[in-house]
Structures are given as C-alpha cells and as structure tokens.
Design a protein around this motif. Structure first.
Motif, mmCIF file in Angstrom:
data_model
loop_
_atom_site.group_PDB
_atom_site.id
_atom_site.type_symbol
_atom_site.label_atom_id
_atom_site.label_comp_id
_atom_site.label_asym_id
_atom_site.label_seq_id
_atom_site.Cartn_x
_atom_site.Cartn_y
_atom_site.Cartn_z
ATOM 1 N N PRO A 14 0.866 -1.183 0.000
ATOM 2 C CA PRO A 14 0.000 0.000 0.000
ATOM 3 C C PRO A 14 0.903 1.233 0.000
ATOM 4 C CG PRO A 14 0.049 -1.036 2.184
ATOM 5 C CD PRO A 14 0.825 -1.925 1.254
ATOM 6 N N ARG A 15 0.561 2.206 -0.817
ATOM 7 C CA ARG A 15 1.395 3.410 -0.854
ATOM 8 C C ARG A 15 1.145 4.271 0.388
ATOM 9 N NH1 ARG A 15 1.015 8.346 -5.110
ATOM 10 N NH2 ARG A 15 2.926 9.371 -4.416
ATOM 11 N N HIS A 16 -0.107 4.291 0.815
ATOM 12 C CA HIS A 16 -0.480 5.135 1.957
ATOM 13 C C HIS A 16 -1.290 4.315 2.963
ATOM 14 C CE1 HIS A 16 -2.737 9.026 3.414
ATOM 15 N NE2 HIS A 16 -2.060 8.445 4.374
ATOM 16 N N VAL A 17 -0.765 4.228 4.172
ATOM 17 C CA VAL A 17 -1.452 3.506 5.250
ATOM 18 C C VAL A 17 -1.912 4.526 6.292
ATOM 19 C CG1 VAL A 17 -1.158 1.811 7.125
ATOM 20 C CG2 VAL A 17 -0.057 1.416 4.900
ATOM 21 N N GLY A 18 -3.133 4.384 6.761
ATOM 22 C CA GLY A 18 -3.645 5.222 7.848
ATOM 23 C C GLY A 18 -3.889 4.352 9.073
ATOM 24 N N ILE A 19 -3.510 4.840 10.231
ATOM 25 C CA ILE A 19 -3.769 4.067 11.460
ATOM 26 C C ILE A 19 -4.608 4.902 12.423
ATOM 27 C CG2 ILE A 19 -2.793 2.803 13.415
ATOM 28 C CD1 ILE A 19 -0.250 2.351 11.902
ATOM 29 N N ILE A 20 -5.761 4.330 12.801
ATOM 30 C CA ILE A 20 -6.582 4.923 13.860
ATOM 31 C C ILE A 20 -6.162 4.191 15.125
ATOM 32 C CG2 ILE A 20 -8.920 5.351 14.707
ATOM 33 C CD1 ILE A 20 -9.884 5.063 11.761
ATOM 34 N N LEU A 21 -5.316 4.831 15.904
ATOM 35 C CA LEU A 21 -4.792 4.126 17.072
ATOM 36 C C LEU A 21 -5.835 4.209 18.169
ATOM 37 C CD1 LEU A 21 -2.899 6.793 18.657
ATOM 38 C CD2 LEU A 21 -1.766 6.207 16.538
ATOM 39 N N ASP A 22 -6.357 3.054 18.523
ATOM 40 C CA ASP A 22 -7.477 3.035 19.466
ATOM 41 C C ASP A 22 -7.276 1.935 20.501
ATOM 42 O OD1 ASP A 22 -9.828 3.943 20.510
ATOM 43 O OD2 ASP A 22 -11.128 2.900 19.082
ATOM 44 N N GLY A 23 -7.766 2.196 21.693
ATOM 45 C CA GLY A 23 -7.724 1.186 22.751
ATOM 46 C C GLY A 23 -6.746 1.514 23.875
ATOM 47 N N ASN A 24 -6.147 2.692 23.836
ATOM 48 C CA ASN A 24 -5.206 3.065 24.903
ATOM 49 C C ASN A 24 -5.905 3.104 26.270
ATOM 50 O OD1 ASN A 24 -3.330 3.461 22.911
ATOM 51 N ND2 ASN A 24 -3.268 5.690 23.070
ATOM 52 N N TRP A 60 3.721 6.616 2.608
ATOM 53 C CA TRP A 60 2.935 7.559 3.413
ATOM 54 C C TRP A 60 2.287 6.827 4.591
ATOM 55 C CZ3 TRP A 60 1.744 12.882 2.634
ATOM 56 C CH2 TRP A 60 2.297 13.448 1.477
ATOM 57 N N LEU A 61 2.411 7.417 5.779
ATOM 58 C CA LEU A 61 1.763 6.852 6.964
ATOM 59 C C LEU A 61 1.057 8.001 7.688
ATOM 60 C CD1 LEU A 61 1.431 4.392 8.933
ATOM 61 C CD2 LEU A 61 3.468 5.252 10.128
ATOM 62 N N THR A 62 -0.244 7.863 7.861
ATOM 63 C CA THR A 62 -0.994 8.888 8.605
ATOM 64 C C THR A 62 -1.512 8.276 9.895
ATOM 65 O OG1 THR A 62 -1.622 10.021 6.569
ATOM 66 C CG2 THR A 62 -2.929 10.523 8.521
ATOM 67 N N VAL A 187 -5.661 7.208 0.678
ATOM 68 C CA VAL A 187 -5.200 6.168 1.590
ATOM 69 C C VAL A 187 -5.627 4.794 1.035
ATOM 70 C CG1 VAL A 187 -7.193 6.425 3.161
ATOM 71 C CG2 VAL A 187 -5.056 5.493 4.029
ATOM 72 N N ASP A 188 -4.690 3.841 0.995
ATOM 73 C CA ASP A 188 -4.970 2.508 0.439
ATOM 74 C C ASP A 188 -5.472 1.558 1.509
ATOM 75 O OD1 ASP A 188 -3.845 2.944 -2.281
ATOM 76 O OD2 ASP A 188 -2.034 3.338 -1.107
ATOM 77 N N LEU A 189 -4.912 1.696 2.699
ATOM 78 C CA LEU A 189 -5.217 0.759 3.784
ATOM 79 C C LEU A 189 -5.443 1.548 5.065
ATOM 80 C CD1 LEU A 189 -5.189 -2.005 5.313
ATOM 81 C CD2 LEU A 189 -2.675 -1.869 5.305
#
Ligand code: IPE
Ligand code: IPE
Ligand code: MG
Length: 244
Positions: A14-24, A60-62, A187-189
């Motif tokens: 994937p060229r661009h990965v987005g992470i919704i960091l959840d569960g902290n 790319w990483l968001t 965003v690809d993933l």
C-alpha cells in the motif's frame, strides 16, 4: 525490505497507510491504571509502527492522534494529550529526521485551544524535515475530516469570489488540492485497532477506495508484526475500483 516484509509482495505494498490508534484507555483500565497511562504506553507502539513502516518501505503513513471530537474528554485527559504530543515531538523529532522521515501535521492548528508551544514545535518539525523523502509521516492532530472538507469548501468559495478559481472547473481533483496536505495520495489501507469498526471522522474523502483492516489488539500492544499482518491481509484483497 527487511525480515518484517517476508512473505509480502513488494510490488503490491500500500502506498499510503492510515492508522486509527485506538484502545489506549481500555488497555490502562484493564490494568487498573489511569487512562493517561495507556496513552504513554501507546507511544512505544506508535514509534515501533513508524519503524515498521520504514522497514516495509511504505511511502505515506498517517496516524490519528487527536480528533476534533476528543476535546470532549475530561480536562485532565485532554491536557495530558496536548502536552504529551508536544513532549513526544521534542524527544522523537531528531531520530525521525535522521531516519529520513518528513513530518506533517494535518488538522486545525489555528485552534486557540492547542497550546502555542505545540504549534511552534509542530511547525519546527515540519520545517526541519521538509527535505526528507523516505517516509511521509502525517500526524492527524486536532483533525476531523468534516472540518477539513468544510475548510476546503470555504477556501474554494473565497477563491471563487476573488476570481482565482472558476467554479465551473471544480472537480474532485480541485477538492483534493484544497485539503490540508494537498500532495497526500488517497489512503490505500486503513487500520483501526481495538476491535472498533468505524472511521470516527478520519480521512473520509481520502479513504473513498481504501481497504479496512480491524485488528482486535489494543493499540499499546500493536507491534510491527501486526502491521505486516495487516499489509498481508490487504494484499489478499481484490481491489476493483468499480470495475467488473
Ligand atoms: C486512542 O485510545 C487514543 C486517542 C483517542 C488519543 P482511546 O483513548 O480512544 O482508548 P479507548 O478507546 O478509550 O480504549
Ligand atoms: C478516534 O478514536 C480518534 C483517535 C484515534 C485520535 P476515538 O476513540 O476518539 O473514537 P470513538 O469516540 O470511539 O469513535
Ligand atoms: Mg477510543
């Protein structure tokens, strides 16, 4: 690509990965700790994930670190997150720079609730790393996709009124060019940890054709191996983009 990428197809990253960091918060509650301890624990997971993205050669990483809706949390938690983001930047910025990471912040940074020092440090980090090209790392901070789109619409309307933009020419590409980071590819993933299956106002426009993976793991327990597994799942999907 390193060992982490074993079994992955380098031509289908994937060229661009987005992470919704959840569960902290849940991670901390499970340990009878204050929610803020979960955010502190999430820092290691976040920077390990960034190293994982570097290893895998992702461009790319968001990462979603604070949403426009997160202001509704307790004052204590909001204050912690504000100062934590600022402090983290100061501690990690030079390492990221040495790794060839270009840092961006996307979100409403003019919001007066964001401490002045944060804004200064964010702009400094962007300036320091502006020539780097190995990984484009975007912190979605005080970010909300609806606000981003409303801002874009407002600026387009202003340019139309001043004559800088012909309304008849507005197409999806025009809209993209008015977003916070105009050069950002779609965003690809999108990965969201903790078993929640929602976008929570993250990259609504940019995720129009994204693949979604929802690992159950709480974010502080998320490792580069989980990231690689999400990419493997992405590579098993068949993206169609409307074709038959
Ligand atoms: C994600 O973890 C981090 C931020 C939103 C800043 P949460 O704080 O949302 O953790 P949960 O969802 O309450 O477990
Ligand atoms: C989304 O997570 C925002 C970030 C990860 C920064 P939340 O935990 O705030 O989302 P909801 O409230 O569960 O939808
Ligand atoms: Mg949450």
């Amino acid at each position: 690509m390193s060992e982490l990428g074993e079994g992955l197809d380098p031509d289908r990253m994937p060229r661009h990965v987005g992470i919704i960091l959840d569960g902290n918060g849940r991670w901390a509650e499970q340990r009878d700790l204050p929610r803020t301890a979960g955010h502190a624990a999430g820092e290691k997971a976040l920077f390990d994930a960034i190293q994982g993205a570097l290893d895998l050669g992702i461009e790319w990483l968001t990462v979603y670190t604070f949403s426009t809706e997160n202001w509704s949390r307790s004052e204590e938690e909001v204050t912690f997150l504000m100062y934590f983001n600022q402090d983290l930047l100061l501690r990690r910025r030079d390492d990221l720079h040495a790794d060839g990471v270009r840092i961006y912040f996307m979100g409403d940074l003019d919001d007066l609730r964001v401490p002045e020092l944060n804004r200064v440090r964010m702009r400094d980090a962007e300036t320091l790393t502006a020539q780097n090209e190995r990984l484009h790392l975007v912190f979605a901070f005080n970010y909300g996709s609806r606000l981003e789109l409303a801002d874009a619409a407002r600026r387009m309307a202003g340019d139309a009124l001043s004559g800088a933009l012909d309304p008849d020419t507005i197409d999806p590409q025009t809209v993209s060019s008015y977003l916070y980071v105009p050069e950002m590819p779609d965003v690809d993933l999108v990965i969201r940890t903790s078993g929640e299956h929602r976008l929570s106002n993250f990259l609504l426009w940019q995720a129009a054709y994204a693949e979604f993976v929802f690992p159950e793991v709480l974010f502080p327990d998320f490792t580069p191996a989980h990231l690689a597994e999400c990419v493997a799942e992405y590579q098993r999907r068949k993206r169609r983009f409307g074709r038959a």
